[in-house]
Design an enzyme around this catalytic site. Structure first.
Site, PDB file in Angstrom:
ATOM      1  N   HIS A 136       0.869  -1.184   0.000  1.00 42.31           N
ATOM      2  CA  HIS A 136       0.000   0.000   0.000  1.00 42.31           C
ATOM      3  C   HIS A 136       0.907   1.236   0.000  1.00 42.31           C
ATOM      4  O   HIS A 136       2.028   1.181   0.528  1.00 42.31           O
ATOM      5  CB  HIS A 136      -0.827  -0.050   1.292  1.00 42.31           C
ATOM      6  CG  HIS A 136      -1.896   0.974   1.412  1.00 42.31           C
ATOM      7  ND1 HIS A 136      -1.655   2.263   1.841  1.00 42.31           N
ATOM      8  CD2 HIS A 136      -3.228   0.895   1.188  1.00 42.31           C
ATOM      9  CE1 HIS A 136      -2.799   2.930   1.878  1.00 42.31           C
ATOM     10  NE2 HIS A 136      -3.770   2.136   1.484  1.00 42.31           N
TER      11      HIS A 136
ATOM     12  N   ASP B  76       2.773  -4.864   7.862  1.00 42.33           N
ATOM     13  CA  ASP B  76       1.580  -4.028   7.741  1.00 42.33           C
ATOM     14  C   ASP B  76       0.376  -4.963   7.842  1.00 42.33           C
ATOM     15  O   ASP B  76       0.048  -5.683   6.902  1.00 42.33           O
ATOM     16  CB  ASP B  76       1.624  -3.303   6.387  1.00 42.33           C
ATOM     17  CG  ASP B  76       0.306  -2.617   6.035  1.00 42.33           C
ATOM     18  OD1 ASP B  76      -0.680  -2.768   6.785  1.00 42.33           O
ATOM     19  OD2 ASP B  76       0.266  -1.928   4.998  1.00 42.33           O
TER      20      ASP B  76
ATOM     21  N   GLN C  99      -4.918  -5.226   6.784  1.00 44.15           N
ATOM     22  CA  GLN C  99      -5.979  -6.074   6.213  1.00 44.15           C
ATOM     23  C   GLN C  99      -5.979  -7.475   6.820  1.00 44.15           C
ATOM     24  O   GLN C  99      -6.704  -8.347   6.336  1.00 44.15           O
ATOM     25  CB  GLN C  99      -5.810  -6.193   4.688  1.00 44.15           C
ATOM     26  CG  GLN C  99      -5.929  -4.896   3.947  1.00 44.15           C
ATOM     27  CD  GLN C  99      -7.317  -4.270   4.057  1.00 44.15           C
ATOM     28  OE1 GLN C  99      -8.285  -4.928   4.429  1.00 44.15           O
ATOM     29  NE2 GLN C  99      -7.410  -2.990   3.746  1.00 44.15           N
TER      30      GLN C  99
ATOM     31  N   LYS D 172     -10.583  -0.608  10.554  1.00 50.52           N
ATOM     32  CA  LYS D 172     -10.749  -1.754   9.650  1.00 50.52           C
ATOM     33  C   LYS D 172     -11.091  -3.025  10.425  1.00 50.52           C
ATOM     34  O   LYS D 172     -11.230  -4.088   9.851  1.00 50.52           O
ATOM     35  CB  LYS D 172      -9.467  -1.968   8.834  1.00 50.52           C
ATOM     36  CG  LYS D 172      -9.223  -0.840   7.824  1.00 50.52           C
ATOM     37  CD  LYS D 172      -7.994  -1.126   6.996  1.00 50.52           C
ATOM     38  CE  LYS D 172      -7.435   0.097   6.309  1.00 50.52           C
ATOM     39  NZ  LYS D 172      -8.162   0.501   5.112  1.00 50.52           N
TER      40      LYS D 172
ATOM     41  N   CYS E  29      -4.811   2.694  -3.581  1.00 48.71           N
ATOM     42  CA  CYS E  29      -3.531   3.126  -2.999  1.00 48.71           C
ATOM     43  C   CYS E  29      -2.439   2.089  -3.218  1.00 48.71           C
ATOM     44  O   CYS E  29      -1.546   1.908  -2.375  1.00 48.71           O
ATOM     45  CB  CYS E  29      -3.661   3.433  -1.507  1.00 48.71           C
ATOM     46  SG  CYS E  29      -4.785   4.764  -1.155  1.00 48.71           S
TER      47      CYS E  29
HETATM   48  N1  PMP Z   1      -1.958  -0.783   4.547  1.00 48.83           N
HETATM   49  C1  PMP Z   1      -2.950  -1.465   3.959  1.00 48.83           C
HETATM   50  C2  PMP Z   1      -2.672  -2.829   3.410  1.00 48.83           C
HETATM   51  C3  PMP Z   1      -4.207  -0.885   3.849  1.00 48.83           C
HETATM   52  O1  PMP Z   1      -5.198  -1.560   3.256  1.00 48.83           O
HETATM   53  C4  PMP Z   1      -4.434   0.404   4.372  1.00 48.83           C
HETATM   54  C5  PMP Z   1      -5.783   1.091   4.235  1.00 48.83           C
HETATM   55  N2  PMP Z   1      -6.397   0.951   3.005  1.00 48.83           N
HETATM   56  C6  PMP Z   1      -3.375   1.052   4.992  1.00 48.83           C
HETATM   57  C7  PMP Z   1      -2.157   0.427   5.064  1.00 48.83           C
HETATM   58  C8  PMP Z   1      -3.532   2.413   5.580  1.00 48.83           C
HETATM   59  O2  PMP Z   1      -4.413   2.387   6.667  1.00 48.83           O
HETATM   60  P1  PMP Z   1      -4.925   3.743   7.325  1.00 48.83           P
HETATM   61  O3  PMP Z   1      -5.433   4.589   6.205  1.00 48.83           O
HETATM   62  O4  PMP Z   1      -6.002   3.296   8.251  1.00 48.83           O
HETATM   63  O5  PMP Z   1      -3.766   4.345   8.030  1.00 48.83           O
END
Ligand code: PMP
Length: 421
Positions: A133, A210, A213, A236, A374
Protein backbone atom coordinates in the site's frame (compact mmCIF):
# COMPACT_ATOMS: atom_id res chain seq x y z
CA UNK A 1 -18.72 -18.67 23.99
CA UNK A 2 -16.69 -21.37 22.25
CA UNK A 3 -14.84 -20.22 19.15
CA UNK A 4 -14.80 -23.69 17.59
CA UNK A 5 -15.45 -23.58 13.87
CA UNK A 6 -19.08 -24.45 13.19
CA UNK A 7 -20.78 -26.19 10.28
CA UNK A 8 -21.63 -24.07 7.24
CA UNK A 9 -25.30 -23.94 8.29
CA UNK A 10 -24.49 -22.93 11.87
CA UNK A 11 -22.14 -20.25 10.59
CA UNK A 12 -24.83 -18.81 8.33
CA UNK A 13 -27.22 -18.57 11.25
CA UNK A 14 -24.56 -16.92 13.38
CA UNK A 15 -23.94 -14.33 10.67
CA UNK A 16 -27.62 -13.34 10.71
CA UNK A 17 -27.23 -12.81 14.46
CA UNK A 18 -24.04 -10.78 14.02
CA UNK A 19 -25.83 -8.60 11.48
CA UNK A 20 -28.25 -7.46 14.18
CA UNK A 21 -25.30 -5.85 15.98
CA UNK A 22 -24.67 -3.41 13.10
CA UNK A 23 -27.42 -0.75 12.88
CA UNK A 24 -26.18 0.61 9.56
CA UNK A 25 -26.92 -2.69 7.83
CA UNK A 26 -30.62 -2.06 8.45
CA UNK A 27 -30.67 1.04 6.28
CA UNK A 28 -31.59 1.39 2.65
CA UNK A 29 -30.03 3.44 -0.15
CA UNK A 30 -32.06 4.38 -3.24
CA UNK A 31 -34.88 2.39 -1.62
CA UNK A 32 -32.82 -0.82 -1.55
CA UNK A 33 -31.28 -2.63 1.42
CA UNK A 34 -27.63 -1.72 1.52
CA UNK A 35 -25.02 -4.31 0.55
CA UNK A 36 -21.76 -3.09 2.04
CA UNK A 37 -18.79 -4.67 0.28
CA UNK A 38 -16.06 -2.13 0.98
CA UNK A 39 -14.75 -3.56 4.22
CA UNK A 40 -11.11 -3.26 3.19
CA UNK A 41 -11.61 0.54 3.13
CA UNK A 42 -13.39 0.64 6.47
CA UNK A 43 -15.82 -1.51 8.42
CA UNK A 44 -19.22 -0.80 9.95
CA UNK A 45 -19.40 -0.43 13.72
CA UNK A 46 -21.30 -2.71 16.11
CA UNK A 47 -23.47 -1.14 18.84
CA UNK A 48 -20.93 -2.30 21.46
CA UNK A 49 -18.35 0.10 19.96
CA UNK A 50 -20.76 3.02 19.73
CA UNK A 51 -21.85 2.33 23.33
CA UNK A 52 -18.23 2.34 24.54
CA UNK A 53 -17.63 5.73 22.88
CA UNK A 54 -20.85 7.09 24.34
CA UNK A 55 -19.97 5.76 27.78
CA UNK A 56 -16.62 7.55 27.76
CA UNK A 57 -18.07 10.83 26.50
CA UNK A 58 -21.13 10.87 28.75
CA UNK A 59 -19.67 9.30 31.91
CA UNK A 60 -15.90 9.77 32.02
CA UNK A 61 -14.78 12.65 29.77
CA UNK A 62 -11.47 13.87 31.18
CA UNK A 63 -7.83 13.71 30.19
CA UNK A 64 -5.60 10.73 30.92
CA UNK A 65 -2.40 10.38 32.96
CA UNK A 66 -2.76 13.89 34.38
CA UNK A 67 -5.64 14.35 36.76
CA UNK A 68 -5.60 13.26 40.38
CA UNK A 69 -9.38 13.27 40.44
CA UNK A 70 -11.88 10.46 40.05
CA UNK A 71 -12.92 11.02 36.42
CA UNK A 72 -9.39 11.27 35.14
CA UNK A 73 -8.35 8.16 37.02
CA UNK A 74 -11.30 6.32 35.50
CA UNK A 75 -10.47 7.52 31.97
CA UNK A 76 -6.81 6.54 32.49
CA UNK A 77 -7.87 3.12 33.68
CA UNK A 78 -10.09 2.59 30.61
CA UNK A 79 -7.36 3.81 28.28
CA UNK A 80 -4.73 1.53 29.83
CA UNK A 81 -7.15 -1.41 29.87
CA UNK A 82 -7.54 -0.84 26.13
CA UNK A 83 -3.76 -1.17 25.78
CA UNK A 84 -3.82 -4.48 27.68
CA UNK A 85 -6.69 -5.70 25.48
CA UNK A 86 -4.61 -4.96 22.37
CA UNK A 87 -1.62 -6.69 23.97
CA UNK A 88 -3.64 -9.87 24.56
CA UNK A 89 -5.28 -9.62 21.12
CA UNK A 90 -1.88 -9.55 19.39
CA UNK A 91 -0.17 -11.90 21.84
CA UNK A 92 2.46 -9.25 22.70
CA UNK A 93 4.80 -9.96 25.61
CA UNK A 94 3.88 -6.77 27.48
CA UNK A 95 1.46 -3.83 27.27
CA UNK A 96 4.40 -1.42 27.00
CA UNK A 97 5.00 -2.77 23.49
CA UNK A 98 1.65 -1.34 22.34
CA UNK A 99 1.79 2.27 21.11
CA UNK A 100 -1.49 3.97 20.28
CA UNK A 101 -1.29 5.92 17.03
CA UNK A 102 -3.76 7.28 14.47
CA UNK A 103 -3.67 4.21 12.28
CA UNK A 104 -1.46 1.97 10.18
CA UNK A 105 -0.13 4.97 8.26
CA UNK A 106 1.11 6.72 11.36
CA UNK A 107 2.57 3.49 12.78
CA UNK A 108 4.66 2.95 9.64
CA UNK A 109 5.74 6.60 9.54
CA UNK A 110 6.84 6.32 13.16
CA UNK A 111 9.01 3.27 12.51
CA UNK A 112 10.42 4.66 9.25
CA UNK A 113 11.29 7.97 10.90
CA UNK A 114 12.94 6.34 13.92
CA UNK A 115 14.88 3.77 11.91
CA UNK A 116 15.91 6.64 9.66
CA UNK A 117 17.48 8.32 12.67
CA UNK A 118 19.10 5.21 14.14
CA UNK A 119 19.86 2.52 11.58
CA UNK A 120 19.38 3.72 8.01
CA UNK A 121 22.49 5.28 6.50
CA UNK A 122 23.73 6.35 3.06
CA UNK A 123 23.88 3.15 0.99
CA UNK A 124 21.41 1.26 3.23
CA UNK A 125 18.65 -0.70 1.53
CA UNK A 126 15.00 -0.83 2.52
CA UNK A 127 13.32 -3.94 1.17
CA UNK A 128 9.61 -3.63 0.29
CA UNK A 129 7.40 -5.76 -1.94
CA UNK A 130 5.65 -4.87 -5.17
CA UNK A 131 2.23 -5.23 -3.51
CA UNK A 132 2.63 -2.62 -0.76
CA UNK A 133 0.00 0.00 0.00
CA UNK A 134 1.27 3.53 -0.61
CA UNK A 135 1.48 3.95 3.16
CA UNK A 136 4.18 1.27 3.23
CA UNK A 137 6.08 2.87 0.34
CA UNK A 138 6.03 6.64 0.71
CA UNK A 139 7.26 6.87 4.34
CA UNK A 140 10.30 4.75 3.35
CA UNK A 141 10.85 6.88 0.26
CA UNK A 142 10.92 9.98 2.46
CA UNK A 143 13.47 8.36 4.75
CA UNK A 144 15.53 7.14 1.80
CA UNK A 145 15.68 10.71 0.44
CA UNK A 146 16.77 12.05 3.81
CA UNK A 147 19.41 9.42 4.50
CA UNK A 148 20.76 8.46 1.09
CA UNK A 149 19.34 4.94 1.36
CA UNK A 150 17.54 3.22 -1.50
CA UNK A 151 14.41 1.12 -1.87
CA UNK A 152 14.57 -2.44 -3.21
CA UNK A 153 11.44 -4.26 -4.25
CA UNK A 154 10.58 -7.96 -4.04
CA UNK A 155 8.70 -8.73 -7.29
CA UNK A 156 5.32 -10.43 -7.60
CA UNK A 157 4.01 -13.13 -9.96
CA UNK A 158 1.05 -12.82 -12.38
CA UNK A 159 -1.08 -14.59 -9.73
CA UNK A 160 -0.28 -11.80 -7.30
CA UNK A 161 2.03 -13.81 -5.06
CA UNK A 162 5.45 -12.76 -3.81
CA UNK A 163 8.33 -14.11 -5.88
CA UNK A 164 9.85 -15.88 -2.90
CA UNK A 165 12.83 -17.32 -4.75
CA UNK A 166 14.12 -13.75 -5.27
CA UNK A 167 13.92 -12.92 -1.55
CA UNK A 168 17.20 -14.32 -0.15
CA UNK A 169 19.32 -12.51 -2.78
CA UNK A 170 17.62 -9.23 -1.99
CA UNK A 171 18.68 -9.50 1.65
CA UNK A 172 22.22 -8.15 1.82
CA UNK A 173 24.50 -6.69 4.46
CA UNK A 174 23.11 -3.31 3.37
CA UNK A 175 19.47 -4.23 4.11
CA UNK A 176 18.36 -2.13 7.08
CA UNK A 177 14.74 -3.28 7.25
CA UNK A 178 12.13 -5.39 5.47
CA UNK A 179 8.61 -3.94 5.32
CA UNK A 180 5.90 -6.26 4.05
CA UNK A 181 2.12 -6.34 3.91
CA UNK A 182 0.47 -9.29 5.69
CA UNK A 183 -2.63 -9.29 3.45
CA UNK A 184 -2.68 -7.26 0.24
CA UNK A 185 -5.59 -4.80 0.13
CA UNK A 186 -5.84 -4.87 -3.66
CA UNK A 187 -5.08 -8.55 -4.38
CA UNK A 188 -6.20 -10.31 -1.21
CA UNK A 189 -2.95 -12.32 -1.11
CA UNK A 190 -1.98 -13.64 2.31
CA UNK A 191 1.80 -13.43 2.47
CA UNK A 192 3.95 -16.02 4.29
CA UNK A 193 5.22 -13.41 6.74
CA UNK A 194 6.52 -15.89 9.35
CA UNK A 195 8.92 -17.38 6.80
CA UNK A 196 9.95 -13.94 5.51
CA UNK A 197 10.67 -12.83 9.07
CA UNK A 198 12.69 -15.93 9.88
CA UNK A 199 14.88 -15.54 6.80
CA UNK A 200 15.46 -11.83 7.54
CA UNK A 201 16.27 -12.57 11.19
CA UNK A 202 18.86 -15.17 10.19
CA UNK A 203 20.68 -12.18 8.71
CA UNK A 204 19.92 -9.88 11.65
CA UNK A 205 17.45 -7.72 9.71
CA UNK A 206 14.32 -6.33 11.43
CA UNK A 207 10.89 -6.76 9.83
CA UNK A 208 7.81 -4.54 9.88
CA UNK A 209 4.48 -6.14 9.00
CA UNK A 210 1.58 -4.03 7.74
CA UNK A 211 -1.37 -5.85 9.28
CA UNK A 212 -4.11 -3.41 8.19
CA UNK A 213 -5.98 -6.07 6.21
CA UNK A 214 -5.07 -9.06 8.38
CA UNK A 215 -6.17 -8.60 11.98
CA UNK A 216 -9.94 -8.53 11.28
CA UNK A 217 -9.78 -11.71 9.23
CA UNK A 218 -7.42 -14.16 10.93
CA UNK A 219 -5.80 -14.72 14.33
CA UNK A 220 -2.44 -12.94 14.58
CA UNK A 221 0.20 -13.63 17.24
CA UNK A 222 3.15 -11.26 17.08
CA UNK A 223 5.35 -13.42 19.30
CA UNK A 224 4.73 -16.44 17.13
CA UNK A 225 5.47 -14.40 14.01
CA UNK A 226 8.46 -12.89 15.82
CA UNK A 227 8.01 -9.63 13.84
CA UNK A 228 9.80 -6.56 15.12
CA UNK A 229 6.90 -4.24 14.26
CA UNK A 230 3.24 -4.85 13.47
CA UNK A 231 0.80 -2.10 12.46
CA UNK A 232 -2.98 -1.99 12.18
CA UNK A 233 -5.91 0.45 12.10
CA UNK A 234 -8.92 0.34 14.42
CA UNK A 235 -11.43 1.33 11.76
CA UNK A 236 -10.75 -1.75 9.65
CA UNK A 237 -11.57 -4.04 12.57
CA UNK A 238 -15.00 -2.63 13.44
CA UNK A 239 -13.49 0.07 15.69
CA UNK A 240 -13.40 3.87 15.45
CA UNK A 241 -11.42 5.92 12.96
CA UNK A 242 -8.39 7.88 14.18
CA UNK A 243 -7.02 5.09 16.39
CA UNK A 244 -4.51 2.43 15.47
CA UNK A 245 -1.73 0.37 16.91
CA UNK A 246 1.98 0.01 16.53
CA UNK A 247 3.29 -3.13 18.16
CA UNK A 248 7.08 -2.98 18.54
CA UNK A 249 9.45 -5.18 20.47
CA UNK A 250 10.56 -3.34 23.60
CA UNK A 251 14.21 -3.19 22.51
CA UNK A 252 13.24 -1.07 19.51
CA UNK A 253 11.10 1.29 21.52
CA UNK A 254 13.96 1.70 24.02
CA UNK A 255 16.46 2.32 21.21
CA UNK A 256 14.30 4.72 19.19
CA UNK A 257 14.32 8.48 19.76
CA UNK A 258 10.87 10.07 20.21
CA UNK A 259 8.83 10.54 17.04
CA UNK A 260 6.98 13.65 18.20
CA UNK A 261 7.59 15.97 21.12
CA UNK A 262 5.00 17.37 23.50
CA UNK A 263 3.11 16.70 26.69
CA UNK A 264 2.92 13.24 28.24
CA UNK A 265 6.05 11.95 26.48
CA UNK A 266 8.38 13.64 28.96
CA UNK A 267 9.64 13.06 32.47
CA UNK A 268 11.31 16.43 32.96
CA UNK A 269 11.74 19.48 30.74
CA UNK A 270 14.16 22.38 30.94
CA UNK A 271 15.18 24.69 28.11
CA UNK A 272 18.53 22.94 28.04
CA UNK A 273 17.41 19.34 28.00
CA UNK A 274 14.40 17.00 28.24
CA UNK A 275 14.23 13.61 29.91
CA UNK A 276 11.78 11.36 28.10
CA UNK A 277 9.04 9.24 29.58
CA UNK A 278 9.15 5.42 29.64
CA UNK A 279 7.91 3.37 26.70
CA UNK A 280 5.29 3.41 25.30
CA UNK A 281 4.48 6.95 26.56
CA UNK A 282 7.65 8.29 24.96
CA UNK A 283 5.78 7.79 21.64
CA UNK A 284 2.40 9.20 22.66
CA UNK A 285 2.95 12.96 22.68
CA UNK A 286 -0.08 15.11 23.44
CA UNK A 287 -3.60 14.12 24.39
CA UNK A 288 -4.24 10.78 22.75
CA UNK A 289 -7.43 9.53 21.12
CA UNK A 290 -8.83 8.33 24.45
CA UNK A 291 -12.32 7.55 23.17
CA UNK A 292 -10.81 5.84 20.15
CA UNK A 293 -8.71 3.50 22.28
CA UNK A 294 -11.73 2.66 24.43
CA UNK A 295 -13.81 2.04 21.30
CA UNK A 296 -11.05 -0.13 19.86
CA UNK A 297 -11.07 -2.26 23.01
CA UNK A 298 -14.82 -2.83 22.53
CA UNK A 299 -14.24 -3.74 18.87
CA UNK A 300 -11.50 -6.27 19.67
CA UNK A 301 -13.67 -7.82 22.36
CA UNK A 302 -16.55 -8.00 19.90
CA UNK A 303 -14.40 -9.74 17.27
CA UNK A 304 -13.07 -12.17 19.86
CA UNK A 305 -16.59 -12.93 21.00
CA UNK A 306 -17.58 -13.72 17.40
CA UNK A 307 -14.40 -15.80 17.15
CA UNK A 308 -11.70 -15.09 14.59
CA UNK A 309 -11.64 -18.73 13.43
CA UNK A 310 -15.36 -18.56 12.75
CA UNK A 311 -15.04 -15.20 11.00
CA UNK A 312 -12.21 -16.60 8.86
CA UNK A 313 -14.22 -19.73 7.99
CA UNK A 314 -17.27 -17.68 7.03
CA UNK A 315 -15.29 -15.18 4.95
CA UNK A 316 -13.48 -18.04 3.24
CA UNK A 317 -16.84 -19.42 2.15
CA UNK A 318 -17.86 -15.97 0.85
CA UNK A 319 -14.59 -15.74 -1.06
CA UNK A 320 -15.00 -19.21 -2.57
CA UNK A 321 -18.60 -18.61 -3.61
CA UNK A 322 -18.06 -15.10 -4.96
CA UNK A 323 -14.93 -16.14 -6.90
CA UNK A 324 -16.86 -18.99 -8.51
CA UNK A 325 -19.86 -16.79 -9.40
CA UNK A 326 -17.75 -13.91 -10.76
CA UNK A 327 -15.86 -16.30 -13.02
CA UNK A 328 -19.16 -17.26 -14.66
CA UNK A 329 -19.61 -13.69 -15.90
CA UNK A 330 -18.55 -12.78 -19.46
CA UNK A 331 -15.61 -10.39 -19.76
CA UNK A 332 -14.63 -10.56 -16.08
CA UNK A 333 -10.93 -10.94 -15.27
CA UNK A 334 -9.83 -11.48 -11.70
CA UNK A 335 -6.76 -9.55 -10.59
CA UNK A 336 -5.05 -11.55 -7.86
CA UNK A 337 -5.48 -15.31 -7.90
CA UNK A 338 -3.03 -16.35 -5.21
CA UNK A 339 -3.29 -19.76 -3.54
CA UNK A 340 -3.84 -18.21 -0.12
CA UNK A 341 -6.25 -15.30 -0.15
CA UNK A 342 -8.31 -13.31 2.33
CA UNK A 343 -11.82 -12.18 1.43
CA UNK A 344 -10.88 -9.56 -1.15
CA UNK A 345 -11.63 -9.85 -4.88
CA UNK A 346 -10.32 -7.37 -7.42
CA UNK A 347 -11.56 -7.61 -10.99
CA UNK A 348 -11.90 -5.78 -14.26
CA UNK A 349 -14.69 -6.10 -16.80
CA UNK A 350 -13.51 -5.97 -20.39
CA UNK A 351 -14.33 -2.61 -21.98
CA UNK A 352 -15.99 -1.11 -18.89
CA UNK A 353 -14.30 1.47 -16.70
CA UNK A 354 -14.36 0.46 -13.01
CA UNK A 355 -15.96 3.81 -12.15
CA UNK A 356 -18.93 2.87 -14.34
CA UNK A 357 -19.13 -0.51 -12.60
CA UNK A 358 -19.13 1.24 -9.22
CA UNK A 359 -21.79 3.73 -10.26
CA UNK A 360 -24.19 1.12 -11.64
CA UNK A 361 -23.74 -1.02 -8.51
CA UNK A 362 -24.28 2.00 -6.28
CA UNK A 363 -27.75 2.55 -7.78
CA UNK A 364 -28.50 -1.06 -6.82
CA UNK A 365 -27.57 -0.28 -3.21
CA UNK A 366 -24.22 -2.06 -3.46
CA UNK A 367 -21.11 -0.31 -2.14
CA UNK A 368 -17.82 -1.50 -3.63
CA UNK A 369 -14.50 0.26 -4.10
CA UNK A 370 -13.21 1.24 -7.53
CA UNK A 371 -9.82 2.79 -8.22
CA UNK A 372 -6.17 1.98 -7.61
CA UNK A 373 -6.69 1.19 -3.91
CA UNK A 374 -3.53 3.13 -3.00
CA UNK A 375 -1.46 0.43 -4.70
CA UNK A 376 -0.51 2.06 -8.00
CA UNK A 377 2.55 -0.21 -8.52
CA UNK A 378 0.17 -3.22 -8.43
CA UNK A 379 -2.09 -1.61 -11.05
CA UNK A 380 0.93 -0.89 -13.21
CA UNK A 381 2.09 -4.52 -12.90
CA UNK A 382 -1.26 -5.83 -14.10
CA UNK A 383 -1.52 -3.17 -16.80
CA UNK A 384 -4.77 -1.66 -15.55
CA UNK A 385 -5.42 1.89 -14.28
CA UNK A 386 -7.92 0.68 -11.70
CA UNK A 387 -9.97 -2.30 -10.58
CA UNK A 388 -13.33 -2.93 -8.97
CA UNK A 389 -12.84 -4.43 -5.53
CA UNK A 390 -15.22 -6.41 -3.38
CA UNK A 391 -14.09 -6.94 0.21
CA UNK A 392 -16.04 -8.91 2.78
CA UNK A 393 -16.57 -8.50 6.49
CA UNK A 394 -18.03 -10.81 9.09
CA UNK A 395 -21.61 -9.64 8.38
CA UNK A 396 -21.72 -10.29 4.63
CA UNK A 397 -23.87 -13.12 3.30
CA UNK A 398 -24.05 -15.42 0.30
CA UNK A 399 -27.35 -13.71 -0.60
CA UNK A 400 -25.44 -10.44 -0.88
CA UNK A 401 -23.03 -12.12 -3.30
CA UNK A 402 -26.06 -13.11 -5.38
CA UNK A 403 -27.22 -9.47 -5.41
CA UNK A 404 -23.74 -8.40 -6.49
CA UNK A 405 -23.75 -10.90 -9.35
CA UNK A 406 -27.24 -9.80 -10.46
CA UNK A 407 -26.09 -6.17 -10.49
CA UNK A 408 -22.96 -7.10 -12.46
CA UNK A 409 -25.20 -8.72 -15.08
CA UNK A 410 -26.88 -5.30 -15.39
CA UNK A 411 -23.47 -3.73 -16.07
CA UNK A 412 -22.66 -6.42 -18.62
CA UNK A 413 -25.93 -5.90 -20.49
CA UNK A 414 -25.73 -2.12 -20.29
CA UNK A 415 -22.23 -2.03 -21.78
CA UNK A 416 -22.74 -4.93 -24.16
CA UNK A 417 -19.84 -6.95 -22.72
CA UNK A 418 -19.09 -10.15 -24.66
CA UNK A 419 -22.00 -9.55 -27.03
CA UNK A 420 -24.50 -9.25 -24.12
CA UNK A 421 -25.86 -5.95 -25.43
N1 PMP B 1 -1.96 -0.78 4.55
C1 PMP B 1 -2.95 -1.47 3.96
C2 PMP B 1 -2.67 -2.83 3.41
C3 PMP B 1 -4.21 -0.88 3.85
O1 PMP B 1 -5.20 -1.56 3.26
C4 PMP B 1 -4.43 0.40 4.37
C5 PMP B 1 -5.78 1.09 4.24
N2 PMP B 1 -6.40 0.95 3.00
C6 PMP B 1 -3.37 1.05 4.99
C7 PMP B 1 -2.16 0.43 5.06
C8 PMP B 1 -3.53 2.41 5.58
O2 PMP B 1 -4.41 2.39 6.67
P1 PMP B 1 -4.93 3.74 7.32
O3 PMP B 1 -5.43 4.59 6.20
O4 PMP B 1 -6.00 3.30 8.25
O5 PMP B 1 -3.77 4.35 8.03
Amino acid sequence: MSTAVHSAQELRELVWQWRQDFPLLQRTVYGKPIVYLDNAATTQKPTAVVAALQHYYTECTSNVHRGVYYLSEQATQLYEEARRTVQRFLGAAEAAEIVFVRGTTEAINLVAHCLGRTRIRPGSEILLTHMEHHSNIVPWQLVAEQTGARLRVLPITPDGELMLEAYPELLTERTAVVAVVHVSNSLGTINPVAELIQTAHERGIPVLVDGAQAVAHMPVDVQQLDCDFYAFSGHKIYGPTGIGVLYAKRRWLEEFPPYQGGGDMIRHVTFERTLYNDVPYKFEAGTPNIAGAIGLKAALEYVQQCGLERIAAHEHELLRYATERLQELPGVRLIGTAQRKAAIISFVIEGVHPHDVGTVLDREGIAIRVGHHCTQPVMEFFGVPATSRVSFGLYNTLEEVDRLVEALWKVIRLFGVGGNG
